[in-house]
Motif scaffolding. Structure first.
Motif, PDB file in Angstrom:
ATOM      1  N   LEU A   1       0.832  -1.204   0.000  1.00  0.00           N
ATOM      2  CA  LEU A   1       0.000   0.000   0.000  1.00  0.00           C
ATOM      3  C   LEU A   1       0.866   1.253   0.000  1.00  0.00           C
ATOM      4  O   LEU A   1       2.022   1.225   0.456  1.00  0.00           O
ATOM      5  N   PRO A   2       0.344   2.382  -0.487  1.00  0.00           N
ATOM      6  CA  PRO A   2       1.066   3.654  -0.355  1.00  0.00           C
ATOM      7  C   PRO A   2       1.273   3.968   1.123  1.00  0.00           C
ATOM      8  O   PRO A   2       0.387   3.742   1.952  1.00  0.00           O
ATOM      9  N   SER A   3       2.451   4.485   1.463  1.00  0.00           N
ATOM     10  CA  SER A   3       2.751   4.785   2.868  1.00  0.00           C
ATOM     11  C   SER A   3       3.781   5.889   2.924  1.00  0.00           C
ATOM     12  O   SER A   3       4.311   6.330   1.900  1.00  0.00           O
ATOM     13  N   ASP A   4       4.070   6.321   4.152  1.00  0.00           N
ATOM     14  CA  ASP A   4       5.116   7.319   4.297  1.00  0.00           C
ATOM     15  C   ASP A   4       6.471   6.633   4.124  1.00  0.00           C
ATOM     16  O   ASP A   4       6.552   5.444   3.866  1.00  0.00           O
ATOM     17  N   ASN A   5       7.537   7.401   4.292  1.00  0.00           N
ATOM     18  CA  ASN A   5       8.859   6.885   3.964  1.00  0.00           C
ATOM     19  C   ASN A   5       9.522   6.135   5.102  1.00  0.00           C
ATOM     20  O   ASN A   5      10.674   5.711   4.972  1.00  0.00           O
ATOM     21  N   ASP A   6       8.831   5.948   6.214  1.00  0.00           N
ATOM     22  CA  ASP A   6       9.411   5.231   7.341  1.00  0.00           C
ATOM     23  C   ASP A   6       9.069   3.753   7.338  1.00  0.00           C
ATOM     24  O   ASP A   6       9.740   2.960   8.002  1.00  0.00           O
ATOM     25  N   VAL A   7       8.004   3.364   6.632  1.00  0.00           N
ATOM     26  CA  VAL A   7       7.553   1.973   6.682  1.00  0.00           C
ATOM     27  C   VAL A   7       7.143   1.475   5.301  1.00  0.00           C
ATOM     28  O   VAL A   7       6.807   2.258   4.416  1.00  0.00           O
ATOM     29  N   TYR A   8       7.207   0.154   5.151  1.00  0.00           N
ATOM     30  CA  TYR A   8       6.529  -0.541   4.065  1.00  0.00           C
ATOM     31  C   TYR A   8       5.212  -1.060   4.649  1.00  0.00           C
ATOM     32  O   TYR A   8       5.221  -1.794   5.634  1.00  0.00           O
ATOM     33  N   ASP A   9       4.112  -0.687   4.035  1.00  0.00           N
ATOM     34  CA  ASP A   9       2.788  -1.076   4.530  1.00  0.00           C
ATOM     35  C   ASP A   9       2.243  -2.178   3.622  1.00  0.00           C
ATOM     36  O   ASP A   9       1.867  -1.926   2.474  1.00  0.00           O
ATOM     37  N   ILE A  10       2.207  -3.412   4.133  1.00  0.00           N
ATOM     38  CA  ILE A  10       1.773  -4.568   3.348  1.00  0.00           C
ATOM     39  C   ILE A  10       0.397  -5.004   3.829  1.00  0.00           C
ATOM     40  O   ILE A  10       0.211  -5.325   5.009  1.00  0.00           O
ATOM     41  N   GLN A  11      -0.565  -4.988   2.911  1.00  0.00           N
ATOM     42  CA  GLN A  11      -1.917  -5.445   3.238  1.00  0.00           C
ATOM     43  C   GLN A  11      -2.041  -6.929   2.915  1.00  0.00           C
ATOM     44  O   GLN A  11      -1.814  -7.348   1.787  1.00  0.00           O
ATOM     45  N   VAL A  12      -2.379  -7.720   3.928  1.00  0.00           N
ATOM     46  CA  VAL A  12      -2.512  -9.169   3.786  1.00  0.00           C
ATOM     47  C   VAL A  12      -3.990  -9.545   3.910  1.00  0.00           C
ATOM     48  O   VAL A  12      -4.676  -9.085   4.822  1.00  0.00           O
ATOM     49  N   THR A  13      -4.448 -10.382   2.998  1.00  0.00           N
ATOM     50  CA  THR A  13      -5.821 -10.885   3.023  1.00  0.00           C
ATOM     51  C   THR A  13      -5.784 -12.403   3.075  1.00  0.00           C
ATOM     52  O   THR A  13      -5.153 -13.040   2.228  1.00  0.00           O
ATOM     53  N   VAL A  14      -6.428 -12.981   4.082  1.00  0.00           N
ATOM     54  CA  VAL A  14      -6.469 -14.441   4.249  1.00  0.00           C
ATOM     55  C   VAL A  14      -7.928 -14.879   4.299  1.00  0.00           C
ATOM     56  O   VAL A  14      -8.721 -14.351   5.081  1.00  0.00           O
ATOM     57  N   GLU A  15      -8.265 -15.866   3.468  1.00  0.00           N
ATOM     58  CA  GLU A  15      -9.612 -16.424   3.436  1.00  0.00           C
ATOM     59  C   GLU A  15      -9.551 -17.906   3.781  1.00  0.00           C
ATOM     60  O   GLU A  15      -8.713 -18.647   3.256  1.00  0.00           O
ATOM     61  N   ASN A  16     -10.399 -18.329   4.690  1.00  0.00           N
ATOM     62  CA  ASN A  16     -10.449 -19.722   5.139  1.00  0.00           C
ATOM     63  C   ASN A  16     -11.594 -20.440   4.428  1.00  0.00           C
ATOM     64  O   ASN A  16     -12.764 -20.158   4.674  1.00  0.00           O
ATOM     65  N   LEU A  17     -11.229 -21.398   3.571  1.00  0.00           N
ATOM     66  CA  LEU A  17     -12.225 -22.182   2.850  1.00  0.00           C
ATOM     67  C   LEU A  17     -12.469 -23.530   3.503  1.00  0.00           C
ATOM     68  O   LEU A  17     -13.237 -24.342   2.987  1.00  0.00           O
ATOM     69  N   GLY A  18     -11.778 -23.772   4.647  1.00  0.00           N
ATOM     70  CA  GLY A  18     -11.918 -25.051   5.343  1.00  0.00           C
ATOM     71  C   GLY A  18     -12.583 -24.893   6.691  1.00  0.00           C
ATOM     72  O   GLY A  18     -13.482 -24.066   6.863  1.00  0.00           O
ATOM     73  N   THR A  19     -12.116 -25.672   7.669  1.00  0.00           N
ATOM     74  CA  THR A  19     -12.700 -25.647   9.012  1.00  0.00           C
ATOM     75  C   THR A  19     -12.152 -24.476   9.818  1.00  0.00           C
ATOM     76  O   THR A  19     -11.197 -23.812   9.405  1.00  0.00           O
ATOM     77  N   ASP A  20     -12.751 -24.240  10.996  1.00  0.00           N
ATOM     78  CA  ASP A  20     -12.304 -23.155  11.873  1.00  0.00           C
ATOM     79  C   ASP A  20     -10.810 -23.299  12.170  1.00  0.00           C
ATOM     80  O   ASP A  20     -10.307 -24.411  12.382  1.00  0.00           O
ATOM     81  N   TRP A  21     -10.139 -22.139  12.214  1.00  0.00           N
ATOM     82  CA  TRP A  21      -8.680 -22.170  12.438  1.00  0.00           C
ATOM     83  C   TRP A  21      -8.257 -20.982  13.275  1.00  0.00           C
ATOM     84  O   TRP A  21      -8.767 -19.871  13.113  1.00  0.00           O
ATOM     85  N   GLU A  22      -7.296 -21.224  14.180  1.00  0.00           N
ATOM     86  CA  GLU A  22      -6.662 -20.169  14.965  1.00  0.00           C
ATOM     87  C   GLU A  22      -5.163 -20.377  14.910  1.00  0.00           C
ATOM     88  O   GLU A  22      -4.680 -21.504  14.985  1.00  0.00           O
ATOM     89  N   GLY A  23      -4.431 -19.294  14.775  1.00  0.00           N
ATOM     90  CA  GLY A  23      -2.979 -19.408  14.727  1.00  0.00           C
ATOM     91  C   GLY A  23      -2.333 -18.072  14.444  1.00  0.00           C
ATOM     92  O   GLY A  23      -2.812 -17.017  14.868  1.00  0.00           O
ATOM     93  N   ILE A  24      -1.232 -18.108  13.691  1.00  0.00           N
ATOM     94  CA  ILE A  24      -0.431 -16.923  13.402  1.00  0.00           C
ATOM     95  C   ILE A  24      -0.219 -16.812  11.898  1.00  0.00           C
ATOM     96  O   ILE A  24       0.086 -17.799  11.231  1.00  0.00           O
TER      97      ILE A  24
END
Length: 661
Positions: A47-70
């Motif tokens: 994503l566009p951001s200021d010059n101090d950081v790289y801003d990465i947008q992550v999208t995760v979709e779960n097509l299976g069973t319930d999940w918890e983690g990292i």
């Protein structure tokens, strides 16, 4: 009657074995195919951001069973190795759900933006259950830098791509791809360009809206290059925002001889340019004048690029173009988050202060303890025996040994008490720019006495975090991380997986609020060969234990400026004055070697943290504002707000600075 097929007994076993192998192969293939069909969809976008950081947008979709983690994001280098830091986001994904979140990585944490971003889904057992790779994500997946050419003589400017030779940009190599522009295609092409060259073109035919688009594109990080020469009036006619006029155009052979390693200046038209607002700096290697313009930059040359190309005045154009791009790039912030500060010596010099600050080199002295142990070993053996023999008391040896042992243990215990570290030690320095009111940045130097992984929660005012210098973390273990930034809810945690006890960890934290509402009022000027005079008023809520004044290549360090008080520099002697001609030192080297190191050698013991913390502020202010030749005032205080909201021992410092208008 149906005839039955009989199989010879000798063939039954081999046939059975073949059938069994086929079944096993089919089963393993189906298992592998099933494993490759992950029930998760993973997407990542810069994503566009200021010059101090790289801003990465992550999208995760779960097509299976319930999940918890990292969801773990890691950086790969050009050579395929993984950066030693894991950026973890704790996530719960019910069946059929989709979640989108942002991972902000400090630009100073990234050694190379040319590698691959790995996004892994990690379960509670730390096993990777899904993974996706994103090549050159920090460059939007681009494989080349686009250079737009706006000229009536495009064919004479094709050498600007340096013949396909790669150009080093933000520590990565990219080929340059030319884009032939005209009045109609300018609008749609600007957004994708890294460089824009305007040469031998009548810019007055451009509408006011198009000129404004070029100006905004430059201020948003674009690099504008303008060639002049014989058609200087046409080229500058619509570019009033540059603040450049032409006083005279010298014909070939009429100009004053200029030495150049790239071309003969007597063969071309030469424009005498006038910098109206005195904002440009001159670069002798290619005769350009260059300045910053917002997040971008402008470079103007007194000759025409198309004329050079049509005359064939250069034997090799690549060095000239490369030098010009380097000069203009040094004055611009990268369109992809990395700044000109990142491309300078800023990170290197910051690391040198890290090694001093927080007692990084000598936080624990084991010399006394070692000496006691060695003396005890020597004493309890032959020396004790000789002493008793001399005293004719050898019969007491069996009593003297346990007594000396108890005494030795007591001495070792008392000397070792100074090394007891119950909690993780954290040294923090927060640097804040009071003149531009940008969000402050905090640098953390941390270590723990144990050999186990540790993690600390940051305060709720922290907006992002990452390792300060990725070179300090082990990148050879591709399957492991050395440092970790974890986000759980709205809170960040930072930590280290040490390989030894007391292993140093260096981190950067971006703050979401300004800590200081006050200001530093300065009215100072240079005088004489090396002097600085004037007044400085501390209108902050903090008392400055030290404050530094930087004016050009002059550095002065003064002691003690309480809150609300004014200091007349002519009546207060500095504790340090740099000598700019000693070994050719610049500001940072002079402070490091002529003040910090000599001060350390004089003290022999004691903390250098306060002086090193001031050095962090000087380093940051100097490199962020060196291009405009600003006059800077930097103050350091020990009275600062803690950044870590956890069970640790934190020593916090603050540096505030201002830029004199």
């Amino acid at each position: 009657m149906e005839k039955k097929i009989k199989i010879d007994n000798k063939l039954r076993k081999p046939l059975f074995f073949i059938i069994l192998c086929c079944c096993l192969f089919w089963y393993s293939t189906s298992i592998q195919a099933y494993a490759e069909e992950s029930p998760f969809s993973i997407k990542a976008e810069l994503l566009p951001s200021d010059n101090d950081v790289y801003d990465i947008q992550v999208t995760v979709e779960n097509l299976g069973t319930d999940w918890e983690g990292i969801v773990r994001l890691r950086l790969g280098t050009t050579y395929g190795e993984l950066n030693g830091c894991a950026f973890d986001t704790v996530l719960a994904l019910p069946q059929g759900s989709k979640k989108q979140f942002s991972v902000k990585i400090p630009t100073i944490s990234v050694g190379s933006t040319n590698g691959t971003i790995f996004v892994n889904l990690v379960d509670k057992n730390d096993d990777i259950i899904a993974q996706k790779e994103f090549t050159r994500l920090l460059f939007h997946g681009t494989d080349a830098l686009l250079m737009g050419i706006l000229s009536d003589n495009y064919d004479s400017l094709t050498y600007m791509d340096m013949g396909g030779e790669p150009y080093q940009y933000n520590n990565n190599e990219f080929p340059i791809k030319l884009v032939n522009l005209n009045q109609d295609s300018l609008d749609s092409s600007l957004v994708s360009l890294t460089f824009l060259v305007i040469d031998s073109y009548n810019t007055s035919i451009l509408t006011e809206e198009k000129i404004k688009e070029i100006e905004l594109w430059t201020e948003n990080g674009g690099m504008l290059i303008v060639g002049t020469g014989n058609r200087v009036q046409d080229t500058l006619s619509g570019l009033d925002f540059l603040g450049i006029t032409c006083t005279e155009v010298l014909s070939p052979g009429d100009s004053i001889s200029h030495e150049s390693a790239y071309f003969d200046t007597s063969q071309i038209y030469w424009a005498e340019l006038d910098d109206i607002y005195d904002t440009y700096s001159f670069k002798n290697n290619n005769f350009s004048i260059v300045c910053s313009r917002g997040d971008g930059s402008v470079g103007i040359v007194p000759y025409s690029f198309s004329e050079l190309g049509s005359l064939g005045a250069m034997t090799d154009s690549s060095p000239l173009v490369n030098d010009l791009l380097n000069d203009i790039g040094h004055y611009a912030n990268s369109r992809y988050g990395g700044t000109s500060v990142q491309n300078s010596d800023y990170g290197y010099n910051l690391s040198r202060f890290f090694r001093i600050w927080g007692n990084g080199e000598d936080k624990l002295h084991f010399g006394t303890l070692k000496a006691i142990v060695i003396l005890y070993v020597i004493f309890v053996g032959p020396i004790l025996y000789l002493i008793l023999k001399f005293l004719k008391k050898r019969d007491f040896y069996w009593i003297a040994v346990p007594l000396s042992t108890l005494l030795g243990v007591l001495l070792i215990y008392l000397s070792g008490r100074g090394f007891e570290v119950i909690n993780t030690n954290v040294y923090s320095v927060t640097v804040e720019d009071l003149s531009h009111r940008e969000k402050p940045v905090t640098y953390l130097h941390s270590y723990d006495s144990s050999h186990k992984e540790w993690s600390l929660r940051l305060s709720q005012n922290c907006a992002y975090a990452g390792p300060s210098l990725n070179t300090y973390f082990d990148t050879t273990k591709n399957d492991k991380y050395t440092s970790r930034i974890k986000k759980e809810g709205e809170r960040f945690y930072f930590g280290l997986r040490p390989s030894i006890s007391f292993e140093d960890g260096y981190f950067t934290v971006g703050n979401s609020k300004n800590f200081e509402d006050g200001s530093i009022i300065s009215n100072i000027e240079a005088y004489g060969q090396n002097g600085i005079r004037g007044t400085i008023t501390n209108q902050t809520s903090k008392d400055f234990a030290y404050f530094a004044v930087i004016m050009g290549d002059r550095l002065r360090v003064y002691k003690n400026l309480p809150s609300g008080e004014c200091c007349d520099l002519s009546s207060q002697a500095p504790v340090f004055t740099n000598t700019t001609n000693r070994y050719g030192y610049i500001i940072i080297e002079s402070y490091l070697y002529d003040f910090l190191r000599e001060s350390y050698n004089e003290k022999k013991s004691g903390s250098m943290d306060l002086e090193a913390a001031l050095g962090m502020g000087i380093c940051t202010a100097y490199y962020y504002h060196e291009n405009i030749g600003a006059t800077l005032v930097v103050g350091v205080t020990q009275d600062w707000e803690n950044i870590v909201d956890d069970n640790c021992s934190e020593v916090s410092y603050g540096c505030v600075y201002t830029v004199q208008k």
